[in-house]
Write an enzyme that holds these catalytic residues in place. Structure first.
Site, PDB file in Angstrom:
ATOM      1  N   ASP A   1       0.872  -1.173   0.000  1.00 19.01           N
ATOM      2  CA  ASP A   1       0.000   0.000   0.000  1.00 19.01           C
ATOM      3  C   ASP A   1       0.917   1.234   0.000  1.00 19.01           C
ATOM      4  OD1 ASP A   1      -2.326   1.677   0.506  1.00 19.01           O
ATOM      5  OD2 ASP A   1      -1.526   1.859   2.555  1.00 19.01           O
TER       6      ASP A   1
HETATM    7 MG   LIG Z   1      -2.980   3.186   3.385  1.00 25.52          MG
END
Ligand SMILES: [Mg+2]
Length: 230
Positions: A10
């Site tokens: 991420d």
């Molecule tokens: Mg994040």
């Protein structure tokens, strides 16, 4: 022993310090729009509104454009600011987000050390405008072997469809070789669960895990990932 080959990272809140970029962008635009000073309390309120919108998107209740403009509409309305400026403000905001690059922990060095040893992919729900600028300005675009932006795929994390595209493009057949690392339980960890891959929750603030997600590893500092991978 863990034997991973594909690391899915991420970006916001995991590799890049999103809060710092967000604060700088909003404060700068408040000046530009003549809205006066955006205090930390106001930013805190924005943050709550914004999170609510993103979580609704993760549950597929609203669309991305509704998130992007809606959060500023609500925020402006609460603060007595001109709601009709929300759309233009968001457009400027997407670009301004890429102006401030700050890494979480020593994320850049960790990724550099991992490069070549693993196939590295960025998996993000951010907008294309903001993410492309951030990745190039930070030099991350030269480190990641793949970049997956939900806006381009047309599906958000945590939906399995997002990961189907990732597995297809990266030619991942053996899913036990893939690990997702992220700070969000609702998009990254849930996404990993939906995609049936192992998960590593980056939890620098020591939050309590809630909800029904299965977390394989939890780390407070990013370099702990190197022990997991060793
Ligand atoms: Mg994040």
């Amino acid at each position: 022993m863990a034997d991973y080959r594909y690391l899915l990272w991420d970006i916001d809140g995991t590799i890049l310090d999103f809060e710092k970029a967000e604060k700088a962008a909003i404060e700068g635009l408040f000046k530009k729009y003549g809205f006066g000073k955006c205090t930390d309390e106001m930013l805190g309120r924005y943050s709550v509104i914004n999170r609510g919108y993103w979580e609704a998107l993760e549950r597929n209740e609203i669309s991305k454009p509704e998130v992007l403009v809606g959060r500023f509409r609500d925020f402006f309305s609460e603060m007595g600011l001109p709601v009709e400026k929300a759309e233009a403000f968001n457009k400027d905001y997407q670009l301004a987000l890429g102006d401030t690059i700050a890494f979480c922990d020593n994320a850049y060095e960790i990724l550099k050390r991992a490069k070549g040893k693993y196939i590295l992919a960025a998996v993000t729900n951010g907008t294309k405008t903001a993410q492309v600028k951030k990745l190039s300005k930070s030099g991350l675009d030269e480190i990641f072997d793949y970049v997956f932006i939900s806006e381009e795929i047309g599906v958000e994390k945590p939906n399995a469809g997002f990961f189907d595209k990732v597995f297809d493009d990266m030619k991942i057949v053996d899913k036990s070789k893939a690990l997702i690392i992220g700070d969000s339980l609702t998009s990254d960890i849930k996404g990993g669960n939906n995609a049936e891959i192992d998960t590593c929750w980056y939890n620098p603030k020591g939050k309590k895990a809630d909800g029904n997600v299965s977390i394989k590893y939890e780390i407070a500092k990013l370099d702990e990932i190197e022990k997991i991978l060793a």
